[in-house]
Design a protein around this motif. Structure first.
Motif, PDB file in Angstrom:
ATOM      1  N   ALA A   1      30.760  33.788  36.966  1.00 47.93           N
ATOM      2  CA  ALA A   1      31.791  34.764  37.342  1.00 47.93           C
ATOM      3  C   ALA A   1      31.718  35.998  36.442  1.00 47.93           C
ATOM      4  O   ALA A   1      31.745  37.144  36.933  1.00 47.93           O
ATOM      5  CB  ALA A   1      33.177  34.116  37.255  1.00 47.93           C
ATOM      6  N   ALA A   2      31.584  35.792  35.129  1.00 49.24           N
ATOM      7  CA  ALA A   2      31.535  36.932  34.210  1.00 49.24           C
ATOM      8  C   ALA A   2      30.238  37.715  34.399  1.00 49.24           C
ATOM      9  O   ALA A   2      30.229  38.951  34.327  1.00 49.24           O
ATOM     10  CB  ALA A   2      31.680  36.445  32.768  1.00 49.24           C
ATOM     11  N   SER A   3      29.134  36.999  34.643  1.00 52.15           N
ATOM     12  CA  SER A   3      27.849  37.681  34.864  1.00 52.15           C
ATOM     13  C   SER A   3      27.914  38.553  36.113  1.00 52.15           C
ATOM     14  O   SER A   3      27.417  39.692  36.113  1.00 52.15           O
ATOM     15  CB  SER A   3      26.709  36.666  35.020  1.00 52.15           C
ATOM     16  OG  SER A   3      26.551  35.929  33.842  1.00 52.15           O
ATOM     17  N   GLN A   4      28.515  38.031  37.171  1.00 51.44           N
ATOM     18  CA  GLN A   4      28.643  38.810  38.418  1.00 51.44           C
ATOM     19  C   GLN A   4      29.408  40.093  38.163  1.00 51.44           C
ATOM     20  O   GLN A   4      29.024  41.162  38.658  1.00 51.44           O
ATOM     21  CB  GLN A   4      29.388  37.992  39.496  1.00 51.44           C
ATOM     22  CG  GLN A   4      28.632  36.800  40.023  1.00 51.44           C
ATOM     23  CD  GLN A   4      27.579  37.167  41.076  1.00 51.44           C
ATOM     24  OE1 GLN A   4      27.272  38.345  41.273  1.00 51.44           O
ATOM     25  NE2 GLN A   4      27.016  36.168  41.726  1.00 51.44           N
ATOM     26  N   GLN A   5      30.473  39.981  37.384  1.00 50.37           N
ATOM     27  CA  GLN A   5      31.283  41.179  37.080  1.00 50.37           C
ATOM     28  C   GLN A   5      30.453  42.232  36.354  1.00 50.37           C
ATOM     29  O   GLN A   5      30.474  43.410  36.687  1.00 50.37           O
ATOM     30  CB  GLN A   5      32.455  40.801  36.191  1.00 50.37           C
ATOM     31  CG  GLN A   5      33.645  40.288  36.958  1.00 50.37           C
ATOM     32  CD  GLN A   5      34.859  40.140  36.052  1.00 50.37           C
ATOM     33  OE1 GLN A   5      34.789  40.362  34.843  1.00 50.37           O
ATOM     34  NE2 GLN A   5      35.972  39.750  36.638  1.00 50.37           N
ATOM     35  N   HIS A   6      29.735  41.773  35.313  1.00 48.09           N
ATOM     36  CA  HIS A   6      28.900  42.720  34.559  1.00 48.09           C
ATOM     37  C   HIS A   6      27.835  43.337  35.462  1.00 48.09           C
ATOM     38  O   HIS A   6      27.570  44.534  35.403  1.00 48.09           O
ATOM     39  CB  HIS A   6      28.232  42.012  33.378  1.00 48.09           C
ATOM     40  CG  HIS A   6      29.135  41.838  32.185  1.00 48.09           C
ATOM     41  ND1 HIS A   6      29.557  42.899  31.417  1.00 48.09           N
ATOM     42  CD2 HIS A   6      29.694  40.735  31.630  1.00 48.09           C
ATOM     43  CE1 HIS A   6      30.326  42.464  30.437  1.00 48.09           C
ATOM     44  NE2 HIS A   6      30.434  41.145  30.544  1.00 48.09           N
ATOM     45  N   TRP A   7      27.195  42.487  36.260  1.00 48.66           N
ATOM     46  CA  TRP A   7      26.098  42.938  37.126  1.00 48.66           C
ATOM     47  C   TRP A   7      26.573  44.030  38.079  1.00 48.66           C
ATOM     48  O   TRP A   7      25.911  45.048  38.269  1.00 48.66           O
ATOM     49  CB  TRP A   7      25.549  41.740  37.893  1.00 48.66           C
ATOM     50  CG  TRP A   7      24.410  42.033  38.808  1.00 48.66           C
ATOM     51  CD1 TRP A   7      24.394  41.919  40.163  1.00 48.66           C
ATOM     52  CD2 TRP A   7      23.093  42.472  38.438  1.00 48.66           C
ATOM     53  NE1 TRP A   7      23.166  42.265  40.664  1.00 48.66           N
ATOM     54  CE2 TRP A   7      22.350  42.611  39.620  1.00 48.66           C
ATOM     55  CE3 TRP A   7      22.488  42.775  37.218  1.00 48.66           C
ATOM     56  CZ2 TRP A   7      21.019  43.033  39.630  1.00 48.66           C
ATOM     57  CZ3 TRP A   7      21.166  43.210  37.211  1.00 48.66           C
ATOM     58  CH2 TRP A   7      20.449  43.328  38.414  1.00 48.66           C
ATOM     59  N   GLN A   8      27.757  43.827  38.648  1.00 50.57           N
ATOM     60  CA  GLN A   8      28.269  44.818  39.602  1.00 50.57           C
ATOM     61  C   GLN A   8      28.642  46.131  38.920  1.00 50.57           C
ATOM     62  O   GLN A   8      28.579  47.191  39.524  1.00 50.57           O
ATOM     63  CB  GLN A   8      29.454  44.240  40.368  1.00 50.57           C
ATOM     64  CG  GLN A   8      28.963  43.339  41.503  1.00 50.57           C
ATOM     65  CD  GLN A   8      29.962  42.298  41.919  1.00 50.57           C
ATOM     66  OE1 GLN A   8      31.150  42.439  41.663  1.00 50.57           O
ATOM     67  NE2 GLN A   8      29.488  41.234  42.552  1.00 50.57           N
ATOM     68  N   ARG A   9      29.021  46.029  37.653  1.00 49.30           N
ATOM     69  CA  ARG A   9      29.426  47.238  36.930  1.00 49.30           C
ATOM     70  C   ARG A   9      28.241  48.092  36.480  1.00 49.30           C
ATOM     71  O   ARG A   9      28.393  49.269  36.176  1.00 49.30           O
ATOM     72  CB  ARG A   9      30.230  46.834  35.683  1.00 49.30           C
ATOM     73  CG  ARG A   9      31.723  47.064  35.859  1.00 49.30           C
ATOM     74  CD  ARG A   9      32.456  46.845  34.554  1.00 49.30           C
ATOM     75  NE  ARG A   9      33.167  45.582  34.583  1.00 49.30           N
ATOM     76  CZ  ARG A   9      33.230  44.695  33.607  1.00 49.30           C
ATOM     77  NH1 ARG A   9      32.588  44.890  32.476  1.00 49.30           N
ATOM     78  NH2 ARG A   9      33.922  43.601  33.730  1.00 49.30           N
ATOM     79  N   LEU A  10      27.051  47.485  36.385  1.00 52.60           N
ATOM     80  CA  LEU A  10      25.886  48.251  35.917  1.00 52.60           C
ATOM     81  C   LEU A  10      25.459  49.257  36.976  1.00 52.60           C
ATOM     82  O   LEU A  10      25.576  48.986  38.175  1.00 52.60           O
ATOM     83  CB  LEU A  10      24.710  47.298  35.653  1.00 52.60           C
ATOM     84  CG  LEU A  10      24.832  46.340  34.472  1.00 52.60           C
ATOM     85  CD1 LEU A  10      23.615  45.411  34.447  1.00 52.60           C
ATOM     86  CD2 LEU A  10      24.938  47.100  33.152  1.00 52.60           C
ATOM     87  N   ASN A  11      24.914  50.397  36.530  1.00 53.63           N
ATOM     88  CA  ASN A  11      24.387  51.339  37.524  1.00 53.63           C
ATOM     89  C   ASN A  11      22.958  50.897  37.895  1.00 53.63           C
ATOM     90  O   ASN A  11      22.336  50.091  37.192  1.00 53.63           O
ATOM     91  CB  ASN A  11      24.482  52.775  37.018  1.00 53.63           C
ATOM     92  CG  ASN A  11      23.609  53.010  35.803  1.00 53.63           C
ATOM     93  OD1 ASN A  11      22.443  52.635  35.787  1.00 53.63           O
ATOM     94  ND2 ASN A  11      24.186  53.612  34.765  1.00 53.63           N
ATOM     95  N   PRO A  12      22.434  51.415  39.015  1.00 54.20           N
ATOM     96  CA  PRO A  12      21.130  50.940  39.506  1.00 54.20           C
ATOM     97  C   PRO A  12      20.004  51.060  38.471  1.00 54.20           C
ATOM     98  O   PRO A  12      19.126  50.192  38.398  1.00 54.20           O
ATOM     99  CB  PRO A  12      20.875  51.833  40.725  1.00 54.20           C
ATOM    100  CG  PRO A  12      22.254  52.185  41.218  1.00 54.20           C
ATOM    101  CD  PRO A  12      23.093  52.332  39.978  1.00 54.20           C
ATOM    102  N   GLY A  13      20.055  52.130  37.661  1.00 53.33           N
ATOM    103  CA  GLY A  13      19.003  52.311  36.650  1.00 53.33           C
ATOM    104  C   GLY A  13      19.093  51.245  35.562  1.00 53.33           C
ATOM    105  O   GLY A  13      18.073  50.723  35.094  1.00 53.33           O
TER     106      GLY A  13
END
Ligand SMILES: Cc1cc2nc3c(=O)[nH]c(=O)nc-3n(C[C@H](O)[C@H](O)[C@H](O)COP(=O)(O)O)c2cc1C
Length: 188
Positions: free
Chosen positions: A104-116
């Motif tokens: 759950a926490a990884s998904q949150q971080h992943w979505q917050r990152l920009n494509p680069g």
């Protein structure tokens, strides 16, 4: 900011604030111990707090540090804030999250990152010999599923030392979780 945060948190926040928009305010050094007992250190980006005394880092699960942390979860972080002329040293341990909480926490971080920023997890294994022609994407688009190599490293902070070079003499303070985060003043 909540009143029950450890006392070093507002000091760290103020020192980071002094850096302004500089990316350096988010860079810290993570020291680990290799399998042969020798030290390893490298720079990482601070990704946010996870409670009063826990912070998140992101890395590649195929990296050397990831293997080191599996064997020896104790770490030290060094955070230099040059404009405030101070150094925070945070000692702690990698927290073991349940698979559900980690996902759950990884998904949150992943979505917050920009494509680069996401792209790095689409690159070949860090530290492996460079293969000519291997793909190094510049971006991973929104909606890209969480890669297997994406790893959240949550550090539970157990001790903090602050060294401030601003006055004479320099000021050195320590806080320990097992002492209720009470402040101790030390010789610099
Ligand atoms: C400014 C800067 C920020 C970095 N941020 C990260 C990061 O957030 N996560 C990461 O895994 N590596 C980051 N790196 C790369 C690491 O310093 C290191 O080279 C890489 O993770 C491989 O480390 P290892 O072989 O010890 O596992 C960063 C490097 C620099 C210079």
């Amino acid at each position: 900011m909540s009143a029950d945060l450890p006392p070093w948190r507002p000091l760290l926040r103020a020192a980071r604030h002094r850096e302004g928009r500089s990316p350096q305010a988010r860079w810290l050094q993570l020291a680990t111990v290799a399998a042969d007992g020798s030290p390893r250190v490298r720079t990482l980006v601070f990704r946010g707090w996870a409670g009063g005394a826990a912070l998140d880092l992101l890395t590649d699960g195929r990296s050397t540090k990831s293997a080191e942390l599996r064997v020896q979860p104790q770490v030290e972080l060094c955070w230099l804030l040059p404009k405030a002329r101070c150094q925070f040293r945070l000692r702690g341990e990698r927290q073991q999250l349940s698979p559900e909480a980690a996902l759950a926490a990884s998904q949150q971080h992943w979505q917050r990152l920009n494509p680069g920023a996401r792209a790095l997890w689409g690159w070949p294994q860090p530290g492996a010999p460079l293969e000519v022609g291997a793909p190094f994407p510049a971006e991973l688009a929104d909606g890209t599923p969480l890669p297997d190599a994406f790893e959240l490293v949550r550090i539970e902070v157990k001790q903090v030392e602050l060294l401030e070079l601003t006055g004479h003499p320099h000021q050195r303070r320590r806080w320990r979780a097992d002492q209720g985060w009470g402040e101790e003043r030390l010789n610099p």
